[in-house]
Scaffold this motif. Structure first.
Motif, PDB file in Angstrom:
ATOM      1  N   PRO A   1      73.774  60.073 110.451  1.00 53.99           N
ATOM      2  CA  PRO A   1      73.795  61.532 110.346  1.00 53.99           C
ATOM      3  C   PRO A   1      74.463  61.992 109.045  1.00 53.99           C
ATOM      4  O   PRO A   1      75.169  61.210 108.391  1.00 53.99           O
ATOM      5  CB  PRO A   1      74.627  61.974 111.558  1.00 53.99           C
ATOM      6  CG  PRO A   1      75.104  60.761 112.234  1.00 53.99           C
ATOM      7  CD  PRO A   1      74.633  59.556 111.502  1.00 53.99           C
ATOM      8  N   ARG A   2      74.275  63.256 108.705  1.00 54.10           N
ATOM      9  CA  ARG A   2      74.974  63.811 107.550  1.00 54.10           C
ATOM     10  C   ARG A   2      76.477  63.756 107.838  1.00 54.10           C
ATOM     11  O   ARG A   2      76.943  64.222 108.878  1.00 54.10           O
ATOM     12  CB  ARG A   2      74.546  65.247 107.282  1.00 54.10           C
ATOM     13  CG  ARG A   2      75.155  65.808 106.006  1.00 54.10           C
ATOM     14  CD  ARG A   2      74.429  67.025 105.502  1.00 54.10           C
ATOM     15  NE  ARG A   2      74.510  68.140 106.444  1.00 54.10           N
ATOM     16  CZ  ARG A   2      74.127  69.381 106.144  1.00 54.10           C
ATOM     17  NH1 ARG A   2      73.609  69.627 104.963  1.00 54.10           N
ATOM     18  NH2 ARG A   2      74.219  70.334 107.041  1.00 54.10           N
ATOM     19  N   THR A   3      77.228  63.173 106.913  1.00 54.11           N
ATOM     20  CA  THR A   3      78.627  62.837 107.183  1.00 54.11           C
ATOM     21  C   THR A   3      79.550  63.483 106.158  1.00 54.11           C
ATOM     22  O   THR A   3      79.273  63.470 104.957  1.00 54.11           O
ATOM     23  CB  THR A   3      78.815  61.308 107.173  1.00 54.11           C
ATOM     24  OG1 THR A   3      77.912  60.711 108.118  1.00 54.11           O
ATOM     25  CG2 THR A   3      80.236  60.925 107.556  1.00 54.11           C
ATOM     26  N   HIS A   4      80.647  64.038 106.654  1.00 53.87           N
ATOM     27  CA  HIS A   4      81.623  64.731 105.825  1.00 53.87           C
ATOM     28  C   HIS A   4      82.988  64.054 105.988  1.00 53.87           C
ATOM     29  O   HIS A   4      83.461  63.891 107.118  1.00 53.87           O
ATOM     30  CB  HIS A   4      81.756  66.202 106.249  1.00 53.87           C
ATOM     31  CG  HIS A   4      80.458  66.902 106.453  1.00 53.87           C
ATOM     32  ND1 HIS A   4      79.895  67.737 105.507  1.00 53.87           N
ATOM     33  CD2 HIS A   4      79.595  66.888 107.510  1.00 53.87           C
ATOM     34  CE1 HIS A   4      78.746  68.218 105.970  1.00 53.87           C
ATOM     35  NE2 HIS A   4      78.552  67.707 107.173  1.00 53.87           N
ATOM     36  N   TYR A   5      83.623  63.697 104.887  1.00 55.92           N
ATOM     37  CA  TYR A   5      84.992  63.186 104.971  1.00 55.92           C
ATOM     38  C   TYR A   5      85.935  64.368 105.121  1.00 55.92           C
ATOM     39  O   TYR A   5      85.983  65.254 104.263  1.00 55.92           O
ATOM     40  CB  TYR A   5      85.342  62.381 103.724  1.00 55.92           C
ATOM     41  CG  TYR A   5      86.798  61.940 103.699  1.00 55.92           C
ATOM     42  CD1 TYR A   5      87.320  61.149 104.723  1.00 55.92           C
ATOM     43  CD2 TYR A   5      87.651  62.329 102.666  1.00 55.92           C
ATOM     44  CE1 TYR A   5      88.653  60.749 104.713  1.00 55.92           C
ATOM     45  CE2 TYR A   5      88.982  61.932 102.651  1.00 55.92           C
ATOM     46  CZ  TYR A   5      89.476  61.146 103.684  1.00 55.92           C
ATOM     47  OH  TYR A   5      90.804  60.763 103.682  1.00 55.92           O
ATOM     48  N   VAL A   6      86.695  64.392 106.216  1.00 54.59           N
ATOM     49  CA  VAL A   6      87.594  65.516 106.484  1.00 54.59           C
ATOM     50  C   VAL A   6      89.063  65.109 106.450  1.00 54.59           C
ATOM     51  O   VAL A   6      89.936  65.894 106.826  1.00 54.59           O
ATOM     52  CB  VAL A   6      87.258  66.184 107.838  1.00 54.59           C
ATOM     53  CG1 VAL A   6      85.849  66.774 107.808  1.00 54.59           C
ATOM     54  CG2 VAL A   6      87.419  65.204 109.001  1.00 54.59           C
ATOM     55  N   GLY A   7      89.343  63.878 106.005  1.00 55.23           N
ATOM     56  CA  GLY A   7      90.728  63.438 105.921  1.00 55.23           C
ATOM     57  C   GLY A   7      91.152  62.650 107.152  1.00 55.23           C
ATOM     58  O   GLY A   7      90.573  62.774 108.225  1.00 55.23           O
ATOM     59  N   HIS A   8      92.177  61.832 106.972  1.00 57.41           N
ATOM     60  CA  HIS A   8      92.704  61.012 108.064  1.00 57.41           C
ATOM     61  C   HIS A   8      94.007  61.618 108.570  1.00 57.41           C
ATOM     62  O   HIS A   8      94.834  62.082 107.778  1.00 57.41           O
ATOM     63  CB  HIS A   8      92.961  59.583 107.557  1.00 57.41           C
ATOM     64  CG  HIS A   8      93.127  58.587 108.648  1.00 57.41           C
ATOM     65  ND1 HIS A   8      94.258  58.526 109.444  1.00 57.41           N
ATOM     66  CD2 HIS A   8      92.307  57.601 109.097  1.00 57.41           C
ATOM     67  CE1 HIS A   8      94.125  57.556 110.322  1.00 57.41           C
ATOM     68  NE2 HIS A   8      92.956  56.980 110.142  1.00 57.41           N
TER      69      HIS A   8
ATOM     70  N   GLU B   1      98.128  54.044  95.720  1.00 54.29           N
ATOM     71  CA  GLU B   1      96.866  54.684  95.364  1.00 54.29           C
ATOM     72  C   GLU B   1      96.222  55.417  96.545  1.00 54.29           C
ATOM     73  O   GLU B   1      95.309  56.228  96.368  1.00 54.29           O
ATOM     74  CB  GLU B   1      95.875  53.638  94.845  1.00 54.29           C
ATOM     75  CG  GLU B   1      96.348  52.870  93.619  1.00 54.29           C
ATOM     76  CD  GLU B   1      95.415  51.720  93.281  1.00 54.29           C
ATOM     77  OE1 GLU B   1      94.208  51.818  93.611  1.00 54.29           O
ATOM     78  OE2 GLU B   1      95.875  50.710  92.707  1.00 54.29           O
ATOM     79  N   LEU B   2      96.662  55.104  97.761  1.00 58.73           N
ATOM     80  CA  LEU B   2      95.992  55.645  98.938  1.00 58.73           C
ATOM     81  C   LEU B   2      96.085  57.166  99.023  1.00 58.73           C
ATOM     82  O   LEU B   2      95.146  57.822  99.485  1.00 58.73           O
ATOM     83  CB  LEU B   2      96.571  55.015 100.206  1.00 58.73           C
ATOM     84  CG  LEU B   2      96.218  53.547 100.429  1.00 58.73           C
ATOM     85  CD1 LEU B   2      97.007  52.986 101.605  1.00 58.73           C
ATOM     86  CD2 LEU B   2      94.726  53.383 100.682  1.00 58.73           C
ATOM     87  N   ASP B   3      97.206  57.740  98.592  1.00 57.52           N
ATOM     88  CA  ASP B   3      97.347  59.195  98.652  1.00 57.52           C
ATOM     89  C   ASP B   3      96.216  59.884  97.890  1.00 57.52           C
ATOM     90  O   ASP B   3      95.579  60.821  98.380  1.00 57.52           O
ATOM     91  CB  ASP B   3      98.688  59.625  98.068  1.00 57.52           C
ATOM     92  CG  ASP B   3      99.850  59.327  98.999  1.00 57.52           C
ATOM     93  OD1 ASP B   3      99.625  58.637 100.009  1.00 57.52           O
ATOM     94  OD2 ASP B   3     100.974  59.769  98.715  1.00 57.52           O
ATOM     95  N   THR B   4      95.974  59.394  96.680  1.00 59.22           N
ATOM     96  CA  THR B   4      94.934  60.002  95.840  1.00 59.22           C
ATOM     97  C   THR B   4      93.553  59.820  96.461  1.00 59.22           C
ATOM     98  O   THR B   4      92.735  60.751  96.468  1.00 59.22           O
ATOM     99  CB  THR B   4      94.957  59.376  94.437  1.00 59.22           C
ATOM    100  OG1 THR B   4      96.239  59.586  93.854  1.00 59.22           O
ATOM    101  CG2 THR B   4      93.888  59.991  93.551  1.00 59.22           C
ATOM    102  N   ILE B   5      93.294  58.641  96.988  1.00 55.72           N
ATOM    103  CA  ILE B   5      91.964  58.354  97.556  1.00 55.72           C
ATOM    104  C   ILE B   5      91.722  59.134  98.841  1.00 55.72           C
ATOM    105  O   ILE B   5      90.619  59.656  99.072  1.00 55.72           O
ATOM    106  CB  ILE B   5      91.829  56.839  97.833  1.00 55.72           C
ATOM    107  CG1 ILE B   5      91.905  56.047  96.533  1.00 55.72           C
ATOM    108  CG2 ILE B   5      90.521  56.536  98.560  1.00 55.72           C
ATOM    109  CD1 ILE B   5      91.978  54.537  96.738  1.00 55.72           C
ATOM    110  N   MET B   6      92.748  59.275  99.683  1.00 59.21           N
ATOM    111  CA  MET B   6      92.538  59.816 101.022  1.00 59.21           C
ATOM    112  C   MET B   6      92.788  61.307 101.139  1.00 59.21           C
ATOM    113  O   MET B   6      92.299  61.948 102.080  1.00 59.21           O
ATOM    114  CB  MET B   6      93.426  59.064 102.019  1.00 59.21           C
ATOM    115  CG  MET B   6      93.076  57.586 102.132  1.00 59.21           C
ATOM    116  SD  MET B   6      93.994  56.726 103.407  1.00 59.21           S
ATOM    117  CE  MET B   6      93.298  57.485 104.896  1.00 59.21           C
TER     118      MET B   6
END
Length: 395
Positions: free
Chosen positions: A164-171, A367-372
């Motif tokens: 499905p169309r997928t949106h990253y909304v943060g963890h 680096e995770l802060d910037t990526i996520m």
């Protein structure tokens, strides 16, 4: 009625406590964005009821883990699936949001789509199609219109797999940095007193049974080479008695703690970790704790993993979430017979000393802060609510 005056009804289907937490925060953001113009129905937990949902039944009826427990309660679970489907269709909401617990929520969604295809369906938290059964992605596209992902690489995975169309909304973890990251003096320098190793054998009985004995043997060997070693072992309450009984035989006794507050305090105190594979690896990485990750697969999942090797998107180079998110294998992982003192002790010795191996992990985790983090500064619930509102306004 104009768009600014229109009212909306959203149905939710949640299967366990973690979904209740996500659902309650999403409801809070929706209610702020649409004050007095949105109502809720469906299935949720106590937090969601505080936000205005009257749940169809207590989610403890379906929140079971492990094959034996599921089989014992299967007739009730099947009954609850059909009850939930009937209730959603009777309410005829403007949208249905299913949250995690795919064995239950996706069964509801499939039946709602078949009986009421006009109801838009939004999935919140993607099944791990990038690791197991990638064919699920394309199947989901039949009954899920929009998918809210909590891992930054999942939109690309679903696009490639026909999902499905997928949106990253943060963890959710990235919004709990104060819980996970040490304050001044909480994590002493390696040369200041005892060295603290976190031991995390998993939250399920099968994980604990497969790993805890090996972890105990590893610690017994490690203690000979690492002076002033302290072992912290956060345990979920339902596993505490089993873990205490096994750990009572260890030469070096762990400090066993339970509850989220004590667990987070242990993370902030630890210098390194020996852990079962799972979301805990991401918690450790965000906390800045270098780690070794282990997993033993039972015969069924080992066979399933072998079968999945024929799928290009299932053959990820690692099963460890920080490695997948970072795009490189920073955290060492040990599978099946590799989970033994001979393999683990040299790695843990490196992680409990001022070595390049330790520095490499700690540096990568920064680096995770910037990526996520979301690029526009919105919270996870605000980003999720924006997608839901877009669906409502298009319906």
């Amino acid at each position: 009625m104009s768009g600014s005056e229109r009212t909306y009804k959203v149905a939710f289907v949640v299967g366990e406590d973690s979904g209740d937490h996500l659902g309650s925060r999403l409801m809070e953001s929706l209610s702020k964005a649409l004050p007095g113009r949105i109502s809720y129905c469906g299935l949720g937990g106590e937090r969601m009821e505080e936000q205005g949902l009257r749940s169809l039944f207590d989610i403890s009826d379906i929140a079971v883990m492990g094959l034996t427990a599921v089989l014992a309660r299967l007739p009730l679970i099947v009954k609850r699936v059909y009850q939930t489907v009937d209730a959603v269709i009777a309410e005829n909401p403007d949208a249905l949001v299913i949250i995690d617990s795919p064995d239950f929520t996706h069964n509801v969604a499939k039946r709602v789509r078949k009986r009421a295809p006009h109801i838009p369906i939004i999935g919140y938290v993607s099944p791990s199609v990038w690791a197991w059964r990638p064919g699920r992605a394309k199947k989901m596209s039949v009954y899920v219109d929009e998918l809210l992902a909590i891992l930054p690489f999942e939109p690309d995975v679903h696009r490639k797999l026909g999902g499905p169309r997928t949106h990253y909304v943060g963890h959710p973890l990235i919004e709990r940095l104060d819980d996970l990251r040490p304050g001044k003096g909480e994590r002493p320098a390696l040369n200041e007193g005892r060295k603290t190793l976190l031991v995390l054998p998993g939250s399920r009985g099968s994980e604990v049974d497969r790993l805890l004995k090996d972890f105990g043997q590893t610690i017994e060997v490690l203690e000979k080479s690492v002076l002033d070693l302290e072992i912290l072992l956060p345990a979920v309450p339902r596993m505490e008695a089993r873990i205490r009984a096994e750990a009572a035989n260890w030469k070096i006794k762990p400090e066993i703690v339970t509850g989220n507050q004590a667990k987070h305090a242990a993370f902030r105190r630890a210098h390194a970790a020996l852990a079962a594979s799972g979301t805990v690896s991401l918690e450790l990485a965000i906390s800045g704790v270098p780690m070794a990750i282990c997993y033993r697969l039972d015969w069924f999942y080992r066979r399933l993993k072998d079968i999945n090797r024929i799928f290009p998107f299932a053959s990820v180079s690692s099963m460890v979430l920080p490695n997948i998110i970072l795009g490189r294998n920073v955290v060492p992982e040990f599978l099946d017979d590799e989970v033994c003192p001979e393999k683990l002790v040299p790695v843990l010795e490196q992680l409990l000393a001022d070595t390049d191996a330790r520095k490499e992990q700690v540096s990568a985790f920064s680096e995770l802060d910037t990526i996520m983090r979301l690029p526009d500064g919105r919270s996870q619930s605000e980003a999720a609510a924006a997608v839901v509102m877009d669906v409502l306004q298009r319906a």
